[in-house]
Design a protein around this motif. Structure first.
Motif, PDB file in Angstrom:
ATOM      1  N   TRP A  49       0.842  -1.193   0.000  1.00 13.77           N
ATOM      2  CA  TRP A  49       0.000   0.000   0.000  1.00 13.77           C
ATOM      3  C   TRP A  49       0.876   1.242   0.000  1.00 13.77           C
ATOM      4  O   TRP A  49       1.740   1.406   0.875  1.00 13.77           O
ATOM      5  N   LEU A  50       0.634   2.140  -0.958  1.00 16.43           N
ATOM      6  CA  LEU A  50       1.381   3.385  -1.078  1.00 16.43           C
ATOM      7  C   LEU A  50       0.468   4.557  -0.720  1.00 16.43           C
ATOM      8  O   LEU A  50      -0.588   4.737  -1.333  1.00 16.43           O
ATOM      9  N   ILE A 144      -0.533  -4.487  -5.525  1.00 18.62           N
ATOM     10  CA  ILE A 144      -0.141  -3.137  -5.109  1.00 18.62           C
ATOM     11  C   ILE A 144      -1.328  -2.196  -5.224  1.00 18.62           C
ATOM     12  O   ILE A 144      -2.152  -2.319  -6.140  1.00 18.62           O
ATOM     13  N   ALA A 145      -1.440  -1.274  -4.262  1.00 21.56           N
ATOM     14  CA  ALA A 145      -2.563  -0.333  -4.224  1.00 21.56           C
ATOM     15  C   ALA A 145      -2.089   0.956  -3.574  1.00 21.56           C
ATOM     16  O   ALA A 145      -1.025   1.006  -2.947  1.00 21.56           O
ATOM     17  N   ALA A 154       1.197   3.326  -7.289  1.00 17.90           N
ATOM     18  CA  ALA A 154       0.783   1.931  -7.472  1.00 17.90           C
ATOM     19  C   ALA A 154       0.542   1.613  -8.946  1.00 17.90           C
ATOM     20  O   ALA A 154       0.981   0.565  -9.452  1.00 17.90           O
ATOM     21  N   LEU A 155      -0.158   2.490  -9.639  1.00 21.11           N
ATOM     22  CA  LEU A 155      -0.464   2.240 -11.046  1.00 21.11           C
ATOM     23  C   LEU A 155       0.804   2.243 -11.899  1.00 21.11           C
ATOM     24  O   LEU A 155       1.005   1.353 -12.734  1.00 21.11           O
ATOM     25  N   THR A 156       1.668   3.232 -11.703  1.00 20.11           N
ATOM     26  CA  THR A 156       2.849   3.312 -12.556  1.00 20.11           C
ATOM     27  C   THR A 156       3.836   2.189 -12.268  1.00 20.11           C
ATOM     28  O   THR A 156       4.405   1.605 -13.202  1.00 20.11           O
ATOM     29  N   ILE A 157       4.043   1.856 -10.997  1.00 21.68           N
ATOM     30  CA  ILE A 157       4.980   0.781 -10.678  1.00 21.68           C
ATOM     31  C   ILE A 157       4.485  -0.547 -11.234  1.00 21.68           C
ATOM     32  O   ILE A 157       5.257  -1.327 -11.802  1.00 21.68           O
ATOM     33  N   ALA A 158       3.182  -0.803 -11.119  1.00 24.49           N
ATOM     34  CA  ALA A 158       2.640  -2.051 -11.666  1.00 24.49           C
ATOM     35  C   ALA A 158       2.763  -2.096 -13.181  1.00 24.49           C
ATOM     36  O   ALA A 158       3.127  -3.134 -13.761  1.00 24.49           O
ATOM     37  N   LEU A 159       2.466  -0.979 -13.836  1.00 23.36           N
ATOM     38  CA  LEU A 159       2.533  -0.950 -15.303  1.00 23.36           C
ATOM     39  C   LEU A 159       3.968  -1.031 -15.809  1.00 23.36           C
ATOM     40  O   LEU A 159       4.222  -1.562 -16.900  1.00 23.36           O
ATOM     41  N   LYS A 160       4.916  -0.531 -15.032  1.00 24.90           N
ATOM     42  CA  LYS A 160       6.322  -0.560 -15.441  1.00 24.90           C
ATOM     43  C   LYS A 160       6.989  -1.916 -15.208  1.00 24.90           C
ATOM     44  O   LYS A 160       8.058  -2.171 -15.757  1.00 24.90           O
ATOM     45  N   HIS A 161       6.357  -2.777 -14.397  1.00 31.65           N
ATOM     46  CA  HIS A 161       6.985  -4.050 -14.043  1.00 31.65           C
ATOM     47  C   HIS A 161       6.016  -5.202 -14.295  1.00 31.65           C
ATOM     48  O   HIS A 161       5.481  -5.799 -13.356  1.00 31.65           O
ATOM     49  N   TYR A 165       3.459  -7.851 -10.186  1.00 29.88           N
ATOM     50  CA  TYR A 165       2.247  -7.726  -9.378  1.00 29.88           C
ATOM     51  C   TYR A 165       1.095  -8.377 -10.138  1.00 29.88           C
ATOM     52  O   TYR A 165       0.995  -8.232 -11.355  1.00 29.88           O
ATOM     53  N   VAL A 166       0.219  -9.063  -9.419  1.00 27.88           N
ATOM     54  CA  VAL A 166      -0.904  -9.717 -10.087  1.00 27.88           C
ATOM     55  C   VAL A 166      -2.030  -8.746 -10.385  1.00 27.88           C
ATOM     56  O   VAL A 166      -2.864  -8.997 -11.255  1.00 27.88           O
TER      57      VAL A 166
END
Length: 285
Positions: A49-50, A144-145, A154-161, A165-166
């Motif tokens: 959680w961020l 991630i949220a 959360a959105l950018t880190i998930a989209l970049k990797h 993250y599921v």
């Protein structure tokens, strides 16, 4: 090395705070972790959680009411701080709340004086998960949220990797920071004048550039005072539609930007992530 700060039993699990030296951020950092009761006998998945501007590791853990459903689902929650802190860490010269301490924006700064410590992207995406997976009974599955600035993170880190993250979700995220005052101020300071370098930390731009899809969920209150100027959710909805990315977007009448909003809908977010983490509560096992 982890220094244990505090422990509180909650819903038969444990909320704990730790401090450690971050080699990435070059300062001591604090984070919180909630370990559900299932972690006593099994390794469990983790929701990272961020939090948003001015927050620390404490706001979400104390105000969102997430531990109750996390205990049912068997999900750990890890909440880092929102920026590096300590002696020698740069802060906004005028003490502004939207730059410097408490406002790391989950990116890797390239400009002085910020670049020495403000490497929050690498801390959240790499260093902290490695630490958590070394020291706690978690199984390596991650979601991630986040909220506001943390929703952006959360959105950018998930989209970049892709694959790390599921699923990813956000409450009232800064959807298109390149197009809003908060983001423009932070990106200019941390990243400099080259706007092309900003795109890697903008969820709309990442979707437009063809970032690999993963399940996304966003909730927004229509009485949020930052909605029109800072958050711009319509840009994210359009980008997701154009990219054929599954985005569950919900606009809620009467809700604002506060933790009252988050507490009202946090269960739906945890259950969203639980579905992709393949968790079920006891009554559905």
């Amino acid at each position: 090395m982890l220094e244990h700060i505090s422990s509180n039993k909650v819903f038969d699990g444990w909320h704990k705070q730790y401090e450690h030296y971050s080699a990435v951020l070059k300062c001591n950092m604090r984070f919180a972790i909630y370990l559900p009761p299932q972690a006593v006998v099994n390794r469990v998945p983790v929701l990272y959680w961020l939090s948003g501007l001015t927050c620390s590791d404490e706001n979400f853990m104390q105000k969102a009411g997430a531990q109750r459903i996390a205990a049912v689902l068997g999900m750990a929650i890890v909440c880092p701080d929102t920026s590096p802190r300590g002696d020698g860490v740069a802060d906004a010269p005028d003490g502004a709340y939207d730059l410097g301490l408490g406002a790391g924006f989950y990116l890797n700064a390239t400009q002085a004086p910020w670049h020495k410590h403000y490497q929050m992207h690498d801390y959240v995406a790499s260093e902290l998960p490695a630490l958590v997976e070394q020291h706690f009974p978690v199984n390596g599955q991650r979601a991630i949220a986040g909220h506001s600035m943390g929703g952006h993170g959360a959105l950018t880190i998930a989209l970049k990797h892709p694959g790390r993250y599921v699923s990813a979700s956000a409450f009232a995220p800064i959807c298109h920071p390149m197009a809003c005052p908060w983001g423009q101020k932070a990106f200019a300071a941390y990243l400099g004048d080259d706007r092309d370098s900003w795109k890697q930390y903008d969820a709309v731009e990442l979707l437009n550039a063809g970032a690999p899809a993963l399940p996304l969920k966003v909730d927004q209150g229509d009485d949020d005072p930052f909605l029109a100027e800072q958050l711009l959710p319509e840009t994210l909805v359009m980008a997701a539609q154009n990219a054929a990315v599954a985005l569950d977007y919900q606009l809620h009448a009467g809700y604002d930007h506060s933790y009252y909003f988050i507490a009202s809908f946090i269960e739906s977010h945890l259950r969203f992530h639980a579905k992709h983490l393949q968790l079920m509560d006891e009554k559905h096992r």
